[in-house]
Design an enzyme around this catalytic site. Structure first.
Site, PDB file in Angstrom:
ATOM      1  N   ARG A  11      12.320 -18.170  18.689  1.00 16.42           N
ATOM      2  CA  ARG A  11      13.114 -18.158  17.503  1.00 16.42           C
ATOM      3  C   ARG A  11      14.503 -18.266  17.638  1.00 16.42           C
ATOM      4  O   ARG A  11      15.417 -18.544  16.829  1.00 16.42           O
ATOM      5  CB  ARG A  11      12.674 -16.790  16.599  1.00 16.42           C
ATOM      6  CG  ARG A  11      11.523 -16.793  15.965  1.00 16.42           C
ATOM      7  CD  ARG A  11      10.574 -17.423  16.364  1.00 16.42           C
ATOM      8  NE  ARG A  11       9.086 -17.740  15.482  1.00 16.42           N
ATOM      9  CZ  ARG A  11       7.911 -18.034  15.812  1.00 16.42           C
ATOM     10  NH1 ARG A  11       7.754 -18.565  17.041  1.00 16.42           N
ATOM     11  NH2 ARG A  11       7.118 -18.073  14.868  1.00 16.42           N
ATOM     12  N   ASP A  59      27.078   5.591  30.889  1.00 14.94           N
ATOM     13  CA  ASP A  59      27.245   6.787  29.959  1.00 14.94           C
ATOM     14  C   ASP A  59      27.178   8.086  30.953  1.00 14.94           C
ATOM     15  O   ASP A  59      26.089   7.973  31.824  1.00 14.94           O
ATOM     16  CB  ASP A  59      26.216   6.703  28.977  1.00 14.94           C
ATOM     17  CG  ASP A  59      26.461   7.628  27.566  1.00 14.94           C
ATOM     18  OD1 ASP A  59      26.724   8.949  28.136  1.00 14.94           O
ATOM     19  OD2 ASP A  59      26.514   7.208  26.576  1.00 14.94           O
ATOM     20  N   ARG A  70      19.842   9.491  15.181  1.00 18.31           N
ATOM     21  CA  ARG A  70      20.508   7.999  15.186  1.00 18.31           C
ATOM     22  C   ARG A  70      20.436   7.190  16.467  1.00 18.31           C
ATOM     23  O   ARG A  70      20.600   5.995  16.429  1.00 18.31           O
ATOM     24  CB  ARG A  70      21.960   8.129  14.730  1.00 18.31           C
ATOM     25  CG  ARG A  70      22.907   8.765  15.565  1.00 18.31           C
ATOM     26  CD  ARG A  70      24.120   9.289  14.877  1.00 18.31           C
ATOM     27  NE  ARG A  70      25.313   9.645  16.030  1.00 18.31           N
ATOM     28  CZ  ARG A  70      25.058  11.208  16.470  1.00 18.31           C
ATOM     29  NH1 ARG A  70      23.943  11.911  16.020  1.00 18.31           N
ATOM     30  NH2 ARG A  70      25.869  11.664  17.302  1.00 18.31           N
ATOM     31  N   LYS A  83      21.450   9.702  29.514  1.00 21.48           N
ATOM     32  CA  LYS A  83      21.235   8.815  28.290  1.00 21.48           C
ATOM     33  C   LYS A  83      21.061   7.482  28.903  1.00 21.48           C
ATOM     34  O   LYS A  83      20.455   6.629  28.384  1.00 21.48           O
ATOM     35  CB  LYS A  83      22.538   8.669  27.566  1.00 21.48           C
ATOM     36  CG  LYS A  83      22.555   9.782  26.366  1.00 21.48           C
ATOM     37  CD  LYS A  83      23.601   9.721  25.566  1.00 21.48           C
ATOM     38  CE  LYS A  83      23.696  11.045  24.504  1.00 21.48           C
ATOM     39  NZ  LYS A  83      24.637  10.776  23.597  1.00 21.48           N
ATOM     40  N   ASP A 127      32.923   6.770  21.367  1.00 20.47           N
ATOM     41  CA  ASP A 127      33.641   7.650  20.449  1.00 20.47           C
ATOM     42  C   ASP A 127      34.716   8.357  20.902  1.00 20.47           C
ATOM     43  O   ASP A 127      34.556   9.276  21.645  1.00 20.47           O
ATOM     44  CB  ASP A 127      32.629   8.311  19.537  1.00 20.47           C
ATOM     45  CG  ASP A 127      31.909   9.490  20.444  1.00 20.47           C
ATOM     46  OD1 ASP A 127      32.378   9.345  21.509  1.00 20.47           O
ATOM     47  OD2 ASP A 127      31.412  10.408  19.791  1.00 20.47           O
ATOM     48  N   ALA A 130      40.755   8.207  23.965  1.00 20.18           N
ATOM     49  CA  ALA A 130      40.848   8.031  25.417  1.00 20.18           C
ATOM     50  C   ALA A 130      40.166   6.692  25.974  1.00 20.18           C
ATOM     51  O   ALA A 130      40.652   5.819  26.903  1.00 20.18           O
ATOM     52  CB  ALA A 130      40.799   9.205  26.092  1.00 20.18           C
ATOM     53  N   CYS A 173      47.109  -2.983  19.596  1.00 13.41           N
ATOM     54  CA  CYS A 173      48.138  -3.790  18.399  1.00 13.41           C
ATOM     55  C   CYS A 173      47.521  -2.960  17.127  1.00 13.41           C
ATOM     56  O   CYS A 173      48.412  -2.853  16.384  1.00 13.41           O
ATOM     57  CB  CYS A 173      47.731  -5.252  18.305  1.00 13.41           C
ATOM     58  SG  CYS A 173      48.370  -6.318  19.714  1.00 13.41           S
ATOM     59  N   CYS A 187      31.587  12.241  15.778  1.00 12.53           N
ATOM     60  CA  CYS A 187      30.573  12.638  15.190  1.00 12.53           C
ATOM     61  C   CYS A 187      30.314  14.138  15.258  1.00 12.53           C
ATOM     62  O   CYS A 187      29.679  14.756  14.301  1.00 12.53           O
ATOM     63  CB  CYS A 187      29.319  12.224  15.726  1.00 12.53           C
ATOM     64  SG  CYS A 187      29.628  10.227  15.713  1.00 12.53           S
ATOM     65  N   CYS A 243      53.478  -4.963  21.587  1.00  8.03           N
ATOM     66  CA  CYS A 243      52.317  -4.247  22.125  1.00  8.03           C
ATOM     67  C   CYS A 243      52.483  -4.264  23.536  1.00  8.03           C
ATOM     68  O   CYS A 243      52.589  -5.246  24.142  1.00  8.03           O
ATOM     69  CB  CYS A 243      50.916  -4.800  21.520  1.00  8.03           C
ATOM     70  SG  CYS A 243      49.703  -4.017  22.402  1.00  8.03           S
TER      71      CYS A 243
HETATM   72 ZN   LIG Z   1      48.061  -5.561  21.884  1.00  6.55          ZN
END
Ligand SMILES: [Zn+2]
Length: 255
Positions: A11, A59, A70, A83, A127, A130, A173, A187, A243
């Site tokens: 596919r 992780d 989730r 994980k 999430d 840092a 940026c 979360c 930046c």
């Molecule tokens: Zn940048």
């Protein structure tokens, strides 16, 4: 490709924009996914199903009961497992042809740079600011495309940062370091509606498959999704000439 491989990916191969050549590029590709949680689960599952040859899954967390609402690469019997290991087992069951490398560690500094340098694309499924800044920095220095996703409460967003494109902004940026007062926005304190991470994580996988196979054009700017109304918005994001992060890109990349 043998008959089973042709059938498994038929596919994709039927798509003019992918074809055998695009599928072969996927089979030869190596992608780093940082975070095996809400975004990383669907992203990694789609990339494995699509036949991406090598996935590196990083992780340092363990599976907890409150993740299962989730983080669909993990099940009830995976609680307390690492994980990255739990997700890798899911990926191997989806597609044993995909080689999955498990890194049960928080990638930082030289180690992060080393892992980023060896891949065709990076998916930021973490999430926390840092990690996001560190991953952005490494991708800019190493000249590797970063596909960044985020989801909180009912809001999702996606951006693709391509250091090979002189016009492309970087994460810093868009979010200059020091502006991120809401560093604690996670979360844990805020909640997130389950399928939203599926929407964003799948979008990240889609962009990775396009990038590697050569189909379509890469996503530009910032897309946001408001799950409350089911509506998308798109914003143009110019590169910030002041930046400090993407100014470094010339040092490590020959454009
Ligand atoms: Zn940048």
């Amino acid at each position: 490709m043998n008959d089973d491989t042709l059938l498994r990916y038929s596919r994709h191969i039927l798509l003019e924009a992918v074809g055998i050549e695009g599928q072969e590029r996927l089979l030869a590709a190596r992608v780093l996914i940082v975070g095996a949680g809400g975004l990383g689960s669907p992203a990694a599952m789609y990339l494995a199903a699509a036949g991406v040859g090598q996935l590196v899954l990083a992780d340092d967390d363990g599976v907890e009961l409150h993740n299962l609402q989730r983080q669909i690469a993990h099940g009830t019997y995976d609680i307390d497992r690492r994980k990255a290991e739990s997700a890798a087992e899911t990926l191997r069951s989806i597609n044993p042809e995909t080689r999955v490398e498990v890194l049960c560690e928080r990638l930082l500094g030289e180690r992060l740079a080393e892992v980023v340098a060896g891949v065709d694309a990076v998916l930021d499924c973490t999430d926390g600011f840092a990690s996001r800044y560190a991953i952005n920095d490494a991708c800019q220095r190493q000249g590797v495309v970063l596909i960044s996703g985020a989801a909180i409460r009912f809001s999702g967003q996606l951006a693709v940062y391509d250091p090979r494109d002189p016009e492309s902004p970087c994460y810093a940026c868009l979010y200059p370091p020091g502006d991120s007062d809401d560093d604690a926005l996670s979360c844990a304190e805020n909640g997130v509606i389950g399928p939203l991470v599926g929407v964003v994580g799948s979008f990240q996988a889609l962009e990775a498959l396009k990038l590697i196979s050569g189909a379509g054009t890469p996503h530009k700017g910032l897309s946001t999704f408001d799950a409350m109304t089911g509506s998308w918005r798109h914003f143009n994001v110019p590169r910030d000439p002041s930046c400090p992060v993407c100014q470094l890109r010339g040092e490590a990349v020959s454009l």
